[in-house]
Design a protein around this motif. Sequence first.
Motif, PDB file in Angstrom:
ATOM      1  N   ALA A 272     -10.085   1.478   9.604  1.00 56.03           N
ATOM      2  CA  ALA A 272      -8.668   1.145   9.735  1.00 56.03           C
ATOM      3  C   ALA A 272      -8.483  -0.337  10.044  1.00 56.03           C
ATOM      4  O   ALA A 272      -7.535  -0.974   9.558  1.00 56.03           O
ATOM      5  CB  ALA A 272      -8.024   2.005  10.808  1.00 56.03           C
ATOM      6  N   GLN A 273      -9.377  -0.896  10.850  1.00 59.78           N
ATOM      7  CA  GLN A 273      -9.283  -2.312  11.166  1.00 59.78           C
ATOM      8  C   GLN A 273      -9.409  -3.180   9.917  1.00 59.78           C
ATOM      9  O   GLN A 273      -8.575  -4.052   9.666  1.00 59.78           O
ATOM     10  CB  GLN A 273     -10.375  -2.710  12.161  1.00 59.78           C
ATOM     11  CG  GLN A 273     -10.389  -4.205  12.480  1.00 59.78           C
ATOM     12  CD  GLN A 273     -11.778  -4.719  12.849  1.00 59.78           C
ATOM     13  OE1 GLN A 273     -12.784  -4.032  12.619  1.00 59.78           O
ATOM     14  NE2 GLN A 273     -11.838  -5.911  13.410  1.00 59.78           N
ATOM     15  N   VAL A 274     -10.457  -2.943   9.119  1.00 60.45           N
ATOM     16  CA  VAL A 274     -10.654  -3.806   7.957  1.00 60.45           C
ATOM     17  C   VAL A 274      -9.579  -3.562   6.904  1.00 60.45           C
ATOM     18  O   VAL A 274      -9.152  -4.500   6.210  1.00 60.45           O
ATOM     19  CB  VAL A 274     -12.078  -3.666   7.375  1.00 60.45           C
ATOM     20  CG1 VAL A 274     -13.105  -4.212   8.344  1.00 60.45           C
ATOM     21  CG2 VAL A 274     -12.419  -2.242   7.008  1.00 60.45           C
ATOM     22  N   ASP A 275      -9.114  -2.329   6.775  1.00 53.56           N
ATOM     23  CA  ASP A 275      -8.014  -2.055   5.840  1.00 53.56           C
ATOM     24  C   ASP A 275      -6.740  -2.777   6.280  1.00 53.56           C
ATOM     25  O   ASP A 275      -6.023  -3.361   5.460  1.00 53.56           O
ATOM     26  CB  ASP A 275      -7.752  -0.550   5.750  1.00 53.56           C
ATOM     27  CG  ASP A 275      -8.811   0.202   4.959  1.00 53.56           C
ATOM     28  OD1 ASP A 275      -9.610  -0.452   4.252  1.00 53.56           O
ATOM     29  OD2 ASP A 275      -8.841   1.448   5.053  1.00 53.56           O
ATOM     30  N   PHE A 276      -6.440  -2.712   7.562  1.00 52.62           N
ATOM     31  CA  PHE A 276      -5.242  -3.358   8.098  1.00 52.62           C
ATOM     32  C   PHE A 276      -5.340  -4.871   7.898  1.00 52.62           C
ATOM     33  O   PHE A 276      -4.370  -5.531   7.476  1.00 52.62           O
ATOM     34  CB  PHE A 276      -5.101  -3.008   9.576  1.00 52.62           C
ATOM     35  CG  PHE A 276      -3.817  -3.470  10.202  1.00 52.62           C
ATOM     36  CD1 PHE A 276      -2.713  -2.640  10.228  1.00 52.62           C
ATOM     37  CD2 PHE A 276      -3.722  -4.728  10.792  1.00 52.62           C
ATOM     38  CE1 PHE A 276      -1.516  -3.063  10.821  1.00 52.62           C
ATOM     39  CE2 PHE A 276      -2.549  -5.150  11.387  1.00 52.62           C
ATOM     40  CZ  PHE A 276      -1.437  -4.319  11.395  1.00 52.62           C
ATOM     41  N   ALA A 277      -6.500  -5.440   8.197  1.00 50.00           N
ATOM     42  CA  ALA A 277      -6.673  -6.885   8.040  1.00 50.00           C
ATOM     43  C   ALA A 277      -6.521  -7.298   6.585  1.00 50.00           C
ATOM     44  O   ALA A 277      -5.873  -8.319   6.281  1.00 50.00           O
ATOM     45  CB  ALA A 277      -8.043  -7.301   8.578  1.00 50.00           C
TER      46      ALA A 277
END
Length: 357
Positions: A272-277
């Motif tokens: 979720a972090q890398v997708d959000f970024a």
Amino acid sequence: MSRRRRWMTGACISTALVALLAYGGAPAPHEGSPGGSGPRGALAPVPAPHGASRGGSGSGIAVGAYLHYASPGVDMMQGLSRWLGGTDLRAGHTYLPGDTWANIEGEPASLDSWARWRKQRSDRLFVLNVPMLAGNEDGAPDARVAELLRAGAHGAYDGHFRRLAERLVSLGVPDTVIVLGWEMNGFNYTHRCRPDPASWKQYWRRIVGAMRSVEGQRFRFDFAPNRGPDAIAWTTCYPGDDVVDIIGMDSYDQPPGNTFAEYVDQPHGLRAQVDFARAHGKRISYPEWGLFRNGDNAEYMRDMLEWIAAHKPLYHSITDYCPHGVWQCEENPQAAQVFRELLSQHRGGRRASLPRP
């Protein structure tokens, strides 16, 4: 895939990972590795945002460690580098104490030592965790936290952060990475978000505006929640693309989740972090990571370093003291061996030949 087979697969890609972690290149994918088509496919890398550089101030991923909050941490960077066979540590990481406003304004003399370290090389990053409120570990109840956040949102504390910005600029580190209000999605710190998310977001915006108002600053602001679902979804606390430069995440081997695959795919987890970024055009970082609830967990150490290599954060910084770390913590010899294997400049030597602090 069994735990033993996954360990063997990871061992086969160690050489490629050393180059990637040090220089930011991309290894050829193969079965079972990040980016491959095998069972480890859950760790497939996410492309960098359009226009994002692959390095930091220089090429590659900036490697660092939290070793000591004060001036001894600067000297200890050299010791850790020697233990890693000369690996270049480009990320210097420390914290401002959150007990008083004077400390949040940058009073600690250790900032001078870190500034000297940063200015020795143009490709280094100085990473500074900054509390948003004094008495940050005092256990304030939610109602009091909400009052403080509302006051901050209305500008009551702007002057403290202007003074911090002026101090950093005067020290010659106007490009400091500011990890502001870290782990805001948790239960513990006074600067937590859950008691009043709307005020928290407005307060973050006030702080960034106050610090950016200082002439000569070039700060980057790192939004760094805990991994996973915590007291509140960290996305609820996100204050806006115009006041955030980096999407960080603190990630230890602890619940929620029991396996690295769960850490990746859990709600608000690593994926979720890398997708959000990517969706917001931001770089990622890992300001804090390490061991915690599962002892000497060499598998987690390898998995996390593989994840870092695949996703190319601006920087990562292991928390290096017991129970989290590897160099200063003799309780984790197997994890230490993995860390040294994947990050060492000169591989193949005996661990015992390289001294601990």
